[in-house]
Design a protein around this motif. Sequence first.
Motif, PDB file in Angstrom:
ATOM      1  N   CYS A  36       9.812   4.913   4.061  1.00 52.89           N
ATOM      2  CA  CYS A  36       9.194   3.702   3.532  1.00 52.89           C
ATOM      3  C   CYS A  36       8.948   2.712   4.657  1.00 52.89           C
ATOM      4  O   CYS A  36       9.685   2.684   5.656  1.00 52.89           O
ATOM      5  CB  CYS A  36      10.082   3.071   2.458  1.00 52.89           C
ATOM      6  SG  CYS A  36       9.282   1.692   1.585  1.00 52.89           S
ATOM      7  N   ARG A  38       9.056  -0.543   4.196  1.00 51.82           N
ATOM      8  CA  ARG A  38       9.764  -1.777   3.880  1.00 51.82           C
ATOM      9  C   ARG A  38      11.258  -1.493   3.773  1.00 51.82           C
ATOM     10  O   ARG A  38      11.683  -0.335   3.686  1.00 51.82           O
ATOM     11  CB  ARG A  38       9.265  -2.381   2.562  1.00 51.82           C
ATOM     12  CG  ARG A  38       7.802  -2.795   2.552  1.00 51.82           C
ATOM     13  CD  ARG A  38       7.540  -4.003   3.437  1.00 51.82           C
ATOM     14  NE  ARG A  38       8.236  -5.174   2.934  1.00 51.82           N
ATOM     15  CZ  ARG A  38       8.327  -6.328   3.618  1.00 51.82           C
ATOM     16  NH1 ARG A  38       7.791  -6.431   4.818  1.00 51.82           N
ATOM     17  NH2 ARG A  38       8.953  -7.366   3.101  1.00 51.82           N
ATOM     18  N   HIS A  75       6.820   9.797  -6.347  1.00 50.10           N
ATOM     19  CA  HIS A  75       7.917   9.157  -5.627  1.00 50.10           C
ATOM     20  C   HIS A  75       9.248   9.427  -6.304  1.00 50.10           C
ATOM     21  O   HIS A  75       9.310   9.769  -7.477  1.00 50.10           O
ATOM     22  CB  HIS A  75       7.724   7.637  -5.564  1.00 50.10           C
ATOM     23  CG  HIS A  75       8.171   6.927  -6.809  1.00 50.10           C
ATOM     24  ND1 HIS A  75       7.491   7.032  -7.987  1.00 50.10           N
ATOM     25  CD2 HIS A  75       9.267   6.151  -7.060  1.00 50.10           C
ATOM     26  CE1 HIS A  75       8.129   6.327  -8.912  1.00 50.10           C
ATOM     27  NE2 HIS A  75       9.199   5.802  -8.398  1.00 50.10           N
ATOM     28  N   GLU A  79       7.566   5.435   0.262  1.00 47.42           N
ATOM     29  CA  GLU A  79       6.302   4.799  -0.084  1.00 47.42           C
ATOM     30  C   GLU A  79       5.186   5.835   0.048  1.00 47.42           C
ATOM     31  O   GLU A  79       4.848   6.258   1.154  1.00 47.42           O
ATOM     32  CB  GLU A  79       6.043   3.612   0.846  1.00 47.42           C
ATOM     33  CG  GLU A  79       4.646   3.023   0.799  1.00 47.42           C
ATOM     34  CD  GLU A  79       4.187   2.672  -0.601  1.00 47.42           C
ATOM     35  OE1 GLU A  79       3.096   3.145  -0.995  1.00 47.42           O
ATOM     36  OE2 GLU A  79       4.914   1.947  -1.308  1.00 47.42           O
ATOM     37  N   THR A  82       2.252   5.805   2.651  1.00 46.56           N
ATOM     38  CA  THR A  82       2.468   6.062   4.077  1.00 46.56           C
ATOM     39  C   THR A  82       2.122   7.496   4.454  1.00 46.56           C
ATOM     40  O   THR A  82       2.027   7.821   5.642  1.00 46.56           O
ATOM     41  CB  THR A  82       3.931   5.798   4.490  1.00 46.56           C
ATOM     42  OG1 THR A  82       4.797   6.725   3.809  1.00 46.56           O
ATOM     43  CG2 THR A  82       4.350   4.369   4.166  1.00 46.56           C
ATOM     44  N   THR A 104       3.812   2.050  -5.897  1.00 44.71           N
ATOM     45  CA  THR A 104       3.708   1.603  -4.514  1.00 44.71           C
ATOM     46  C   THR A 104       4.163   0.159  -4.364  1.00 44.71           C
ATOM     47  O   THR A 104       4.090  -0.630  -5.315  1.00 44.71           O
ATOM     48  CB  THR A 104       2.246   1.734  -4.015  1.00 44.71           C
ATOM     49  OG1 THR A 104       2.133   1.156  -2.710  1.00 44.71           O
ATOM     50  CG2 THR A 104       1.257   1.038  -4.951  1.00 44.71           C
ATOM     51  N   ASN A 105       4.619  -0.172  -3.159  1.00 46.34           N
ATOM     52  CA  ASN A 105       4.957  -1.571  -2.885  1.00 46.34           C
ATOM     53  C   ASN A 105       3.712  -2.400  -2.593  1.00 46.34           C
ATOM     54  O   ASN A 105       3.791  -3.626  -2.478  1.00 46.34           O
ATOM     55  CB  ASN A 105       5.973  -1.687  -1.739  1.00 46.34           C
ATOM     56  CG  ASN A 105       5.473  -1.088  -0.432  1.00 46.34           C
ATOM     57  OD1 ASN A 105       4.293  -1.143  -0.084  1.00 46.34           O
ATOM     58  ND2 ASN A 105       6.391  -0.497   0.329  1.00 46.34           N
ATOM     59  N   SER A 130       7.745  -7.007  -3.136  1.00 50.20           N
ATOM     60  CA  SER A 130       8.197  -6.327  -1.924  1.00 50.20           C
ATOM     61  C   SER A 130       8.212  -7.233  -0.701  1.00 50.20           C
ATOM     62  O   SER A 130       8.558  -6.796   0.385  1.00 50.20           O
ATOM     63  CB  SER A 130       7.307  -5.107  -1.657  1.00 50.20           C
ATOM     64  OG  SER A 130       7.408  -4.183  -2.706  1.00 50.20           O
TER      65      SER A 130
END
Length: 298
Positions: A36, A38, A75, A79, A82, A104-105, A130
């Motif tokens: 991810c 983040r 997921h 993420e 990516t 998704t963020n 996020s």
Amino acid sequence: MSTGTASPPAPTKRECTILSKKYPYFRVYVEITNLCNRNCSFCPGTVREPKMMTADEFRTIAEKLTGVTGYLYYHLMGEPLTHPQLPEMLAIASELGFKSQITTNGTLLQQRGQALIDAKVHKVNLSVHSFEEGSDEDYVNYINSCLDFADRASRAGIIVVLRLWNNGFDEGRNISTLDLTRARFPWAWTEEPRATRIQDRLYLEHGDRFDWPDLGAEDGGDCVFCHGLRDHFGILSNGTVVPCCLDHNGDIPLGNIFGQSIEDILNAPRARAIVEGFSRRKAAEELCRKCGYARRFG
């Protein structure tokens, strides 16, 4: 103890009824990456080795899931935007007759969002919290980017859900998000049983944080219920099959789809014990006894 956001919104009763007539499971979570971009406070992350599934591996999994489910959710951890091969994976899923759902963020939508629209994914869940620790300027830019995508995608026929699953945490930011959203969509919104409808195919959902399952957490007893292995299960980026979308560390490995059939995995004694246990509202696994989300149904 880690707290987090809920998994993607549960299917409606009508959706489950329709899909259950055709498939054994409503959805399967396929973790195409556990990486991810983040480090959000509400996410527990994972101690597993970093892994990106290849497009060939994804095809192998999707082919084995044919007839098992109609929906792929991209997921568990990680993420999905990516992943450089995400467009290819979406094309494979479509070729094999699956509907794709992305959670998704939203931080990469400016670069990757059009690929989701072009692929005509079924649904996109945007976790629009996020940037809780970011600057106000970053946060406004981030939210506006999410809203731009949400508007374009919903008008293109994709269901989009803006998700604020952090009630009780940083309520000031929640208010700011709502203010920005109302400024972008200034007309009257419609309250529905499961969400607020902003416009056709665009929704807003709220929810509370919860305690992620954690083997190091306090044992809450075995009187719990979960939909894991009843309407869904998960496949980690290395092919390990897990009973639900919250087993972020793979603490309940049921088998590996690259070396076994999905039927053998789901009918093995450990998987059956989990299902039979939840039928009696009893947790057969230690991790389930330490899951704050499952306790909601206990």
